[in-house]
Design a protein around this motif. Structure first.
Motif, PDB file in Angstrom:
ATOM      1  N   GLY A 134       0.588  -1.191  -0.098  1.00  0.00           N
ATOM      2  CA  GLY A 134      -0.053   0.052  -0.077  1.00  0.00           C
ATOM      3  C   GLY A 134       0.729   1.267  -0.074  1.00  0.00           C
ATOM      4  N   LYS A 135       2.018   1.151  -0.326  1.00  0.00           N
ATOM      5  CA  LYS A 135       2.879   2.388  -0.205  1.00  0.00           C
ATOM      6  C   LYS A 135       2.170   3.082  -1.633  1.00  0.00           C
ATOM      7  CE  LYS A 135       6.270   1.813   2.643  1.00  0.00           C
ATOM      8  NZ  LYS A 135       6.404   1.960   3.878  1.00  0.00           N
ATOM      9  N   ARG A 136       2.000   4.551  -1.274  1.00  0.00           N
ATOM     10  CA  ARG A 136       1.468   5.365  -2.480  1.00  0.00           C
ATOM     11  C   ARG A 136       2.563   5.917  -3.610  1.00  0.00           C
ATOM     12  NH1 ARG A 136      -3.816   6.496  -1.892  1.00  0.00           N
ATOM     13  NH2 ARG A 136      -4.478   5.896   0.160  1.00  0.00           N
ATOM     14  N   TRP A 137       3.814   6.081  -3.134  1.00  0.00           N
ATOM     15  CA  TRP A 137       4.704   6.470  -4.095  1.00  0.00           C
ATOM     16  C   TRP A 137       4.930   5.720  -5.258  1.00  0.00           C
ATOM     17  CZ3 TRP A 137       9.009   4.077  -5.598  1.00  0.00           C
ATOM     18  CH2 TRP A 137       9.702   3.318  -4.954  1.00  0.00           C
ATOM     19  N   PRO A 138       5.027   4.409  -5.308  1.00  0.00           N
ATOM     20  CA  PRO A 138       5.092   3.732  -6.707  1.00  0.00           C
ATOM     21  C   PRO A 138       3.820   3.929  -7.716  1.00  0.00           C
ATOM     22  CG  PRO A 138       5.618   2.178  -4.686  1.00  0.00           C
ATOM     23  CD  PRO A 138       4.863   3.521  -4.065  1.00  0.00           C
ATOM     24  N   TRP A 139       2.674   3.969  -6.750  1.00  0.00           N
ATOM     25  CA  TRP A 139       1.386   4.115  -7.715  1.00  0.00           C
ATOM     26  C   TRP A 139       1.607   5.494  -8.405  1.00  0.00           C
ATOM     27  CZ3 TRP A 139      -3.052   7.338  -6.661  1.00  0.00           C
ATOM     28  CH2 TRP A 139      -4.102   7.117  -7.589  1.00  0.00           C
ATOM     29  N   ILE A 140       1.814   6.536  -7.579  1.00  0.00           N
ATOM     30  CA  ILE A 140       1.834   7.963  -8.088  1.00  0.00           C
ATOM     31  C   ILE A 140       2.796   7.960  -9.485  1.00  0.00           C
ATOM     32  CG2 ILE A 140       2.558  10.391  -7.708  1.00  0.00           C
ATOM     33  CD1 ILE A 140       1.219   9.887  -4.734  1.00  0.00           C
ATOM     34  N   GLY A 141       4.009   7.470  -9.105  1.00  0.00           N
ATOM     35  CA  GLY A 141       5.012   7.293 -10.201  1.00  0.00           C
ATOM     36  C   GLY A 141       4.676   6.532 -11.163  1.00  0.00           C
ATOM     37  N   SER A 142       3.818   5.602 -11.201  1.00  0.00           N
ATOM     38  CA  SER A 142       3.274   4.738 -12.343  1.00  0.00           C
ATOM     39  C   SER A 142       2.180   5.557 -12.985  1.00  0.00           C
ATOM     40  CB  SER A 142       2.609   3.179 -11.748  1.00  0.00           C
ATOM     41  OG  SER A 142       1.365   3.427 -11.060  1.00  0.00           O
ATOM     42  N   LEU A 143       1.546   6.398 -12.220  1.00  0.00           N
ATOM     43  CA  LEU A 143       0.570   7.157 -13.137  1.00  0.00           C
ATOM     44  C   LEU A 143       1.188   8.133 -13.985  1.00  0.00           C
ATOM     45  CD1 LEU A 143      -2.242   7.874 -10.488  1.00  0.00           C
ATOM     46  CD2 LEU A 143      -2.269   6.430 -12.206  1.00  0.00           C
ATOM     47  N   ALA A 144       2.420   8.777 -13.454  1.00  0.00           N
ATOM     48  CA  ALA A 144       3.294   9.638 -14.176  1.00  0.00           C
ATOM     49  C   ALA A 144       3.816   9.025 -15.451  1.00  0.00           C
ATOM     50  CB  ALA A 144       4.228  10.245 -13.267  1.00  0.00           C
ATOM     51  N   LEU A 145       4.350   8.118 -15.295  1.00  0.00           N
ATOM     52  CA  LEU A 145       4.957   7.180 -16.290  1.00  0.00           C
ATOM     53  C   LEU A 145       4.140   6.470 -17.408  1.00  0.00           C
ATOM     54  CD1 LEU A 145       7.588   4.919 -14.182  1.00  0.00           C
ATOM     55  CD2 LEU A 145       7.980   6.668 -15.934  1.00  0.00           C
ATOM     56  N   GLY A 146       2.881   6.148 -16.924  1.00  0.00           N
ATOM     57  CA  GLY A 146       1.733   5.824 -17.755  1.00  0.00           C
ATOM     58  C   GLY A 146       1.268   7.066 -18.572  1.00  0.00           C
ATOM     59  N   ALA A 147       1.254   8.206 -17.972  1.00  0.00           N
ATOM     60  CA  ALA A 147       0.804   9.303 -18.752  1.00  0.00           C
ATOM     61  C   ALA A 147       1.585   9.906 -19.606  1.00  0.00           C
ATOM     62  CB  ALA A 147       0.510  10.539 -17.596  1.00  0.00           C
ATOM     63  N   MET A 148       3.204   9.608 -19.303  1.00  0.00           N
ATOM     64  CA  MET A 148       4.186  10.102 -20.291  1.00  0.00           C
ATOM     65  C   MET A 148       4.068   8.982 -21.461  1.00  0.00           C
ATOM     66  SD  MET A 148       7.273  11.352 -17.813  1.00  0.00           S
ATOM     67  CE  MET A 148       8.165   9.790 -17.952  1.00  0.00           C
ATOM     68  N   GLY A 149       3.829   7.732 -21.000  1.00  0.00           N
ATOM     69  CA  GLY A 149       3.655   6.772 -22.285  1.00  0.00           C
ATOM     70  C   GLY A 149       2.421   7.430 -23.268  1.00  0.00           C
ATOM     71  N   VAL A 150       1.323   7.501 -22.536  1.00  0.00           N
ATOM     72  CA  VAL A 150       0.272   7.717 -23.682  1.00  0.00           C
ATOM     73  C   VAL A 150       0.504   9.247 -24.272  1.00  0.00           C
ATOM     74  CG1 VAL A 150      -2.047   8.425 -23.398  1.00  0.00           C
ATOM     75  CG2 VAL A 150      -1.250   6.648 -21.936  1.00  0.00           C
ATOM     76  N   ILE A 151       1.169  10.072 -23.710  1.00  0.00           N
ATOM     77  CA  ILE A 151       1.647  11.327 -24.353  1.00  0.00           C
ATOM     78  C   ILE A 151       2.621  11.147 -25.500  1.00  0.00           C
ATOM     79  CG2 ILE A 151       2.598  13.475 -24.182  1.00  0.00           C
ATOM     80  CD1 ILE A 151       1.481  13.688 -21.390  1.00  0.00           C
ATOM     81  N   ALA A 152       3.509  10.198 -25.106  1.00  0.00           N
ATOM     82  CA  ALA A 152       4.629   9.799 -26.326  1.00  0.00           C
ATOM     83  C   ALA A 152       3.856   9.169 -27.585  1.00  0.00           C
ATOM     84  CB  ALA A 152       5.649   9.058 -25.668  1.00  0.00           C
ATOM     85  N   ALA A 153       2.769   8.247 -27.173  1.00  0.00           N
ATOM     86  CA  ALA A 153       2.219   7.448 -28.132  1.00  0.00           C
ATOM     87  C   ALA A 153       1.438   8.347 -29.060  1.00  0.00           C
ATOM     88  CB  ALA A 153       1.233   6.492 -27.625  1.00  0.00           C
ATOM     89  N   GLY A 154       0.899   9.713 -28.726  1.00  0.00           N
ATOM     90  CA  GLY A 154       0.067  10.557 -28.866  1.00  0.00           C
ATOM     91  C   GLY A 154       1.049  11.652 -30.185  1.00  0.00           C
ATOM     92  N   PHE A 155       2.371  11.721 -29.545  1.00  0.00           N
ATOM     93  CA  PHE A 155       3.322  12.288 -30.243  1.00  0.00           C
ATOM     94  C   PHE A 155       3.773  11.649 -31.470  1.00  0.00           C
ATOM     95  CE2 PHE A 155       3.903  15.229 -26.623  1.00  0.00           C
ATOM     96  CZ  PHE A 155       3.872  16.614 -27.914  1.00  0.00           C
TER      97      PHE A 155
END
Length: 187
Positions: free
Chosen positions: A163-184
């Protein structure tokens, strides 16, 4: 592709285990992992399609280049025949007019053949440009799907660490970067 499927199955197992614990945050993390896995699979499919299309465009360019080369060879043959008829007509004689007519006909045929060869070369250039665009998309999509895979692994750390939150928040950031990169890839 089989390795990616195995990774997604392992992530799903972690998510299932977390859901059984009854912790609402871990359930949220599990859902996040599932969404990231779907995004990774989708972007991976687009990456595969772009790769296949880039290869197809290069193959078509090679085929068209062969057709252009054939036309140029045909053009050279017509040019040689035209020059031979011009030389023959310059010598005069009873068939000089026929030789001149044959020279003109070969010149007209040569112009048509030259236009076809040039058109094939233009098509080759177009296919190579298309292939370059698709190859660029492939590279960007490869980066995007890699970010999404990393985000799945990082999200799994939230489950592993109970239940540590930092990995989840990091995964959201990485996932968002992946989606943005796919859009580019398609900009």
């Amino acid at each position: 592709m089989e390795d990616a499927t195995q990774e997604h199955l392992e992530a799903a197992e972690h998510a299932e285990h977390a859901a059984q614990q009854g912790n609402p945050f871990l359930t949220t993390v599990s859902v996040t992992i599932a969404v990231l896995a779907v995004l990774a699979a989708t972007v991976g499919s687009f990456e595969s399609l772009e790769t296949a299309e880039a290869i197809n465009d290069k193959s078509e360019a090679a085929y068209l280049q062969n057709k252009a080369s054939d036309q140029w060879s045909f053009f050279q043959a017509k040019s040689i025949k035209k020059n031979s008829y011009e030389i023959a007509s310059a010598m005069g004689g009873p068939v000089a007019d026929q030789f001149r007519a044959n020279a003109k006909r070969n010149e007209a045929d040569g112009a048509e053949i030259q236009a076809k060869a040039t058109e094939f070369e233009n098509q080759v250039d177009e296919k190579l440009r298309d292939s370059d665009v698709r190859e660029h998309r492939h590279h960007v999509l490869t980066f995007a799907v890699t970010l999404l895979h990393i985000s799945i692994a990082v999200a799994t750390l939230s489950i592993i660490t109970h239940g540590k939150r930092w990995p989840w928040i990091g995964s959201l950031a990485l996932g968002a970067m992946g989606v943005i990169a796919a859009g580019f890839a398609y900009v």
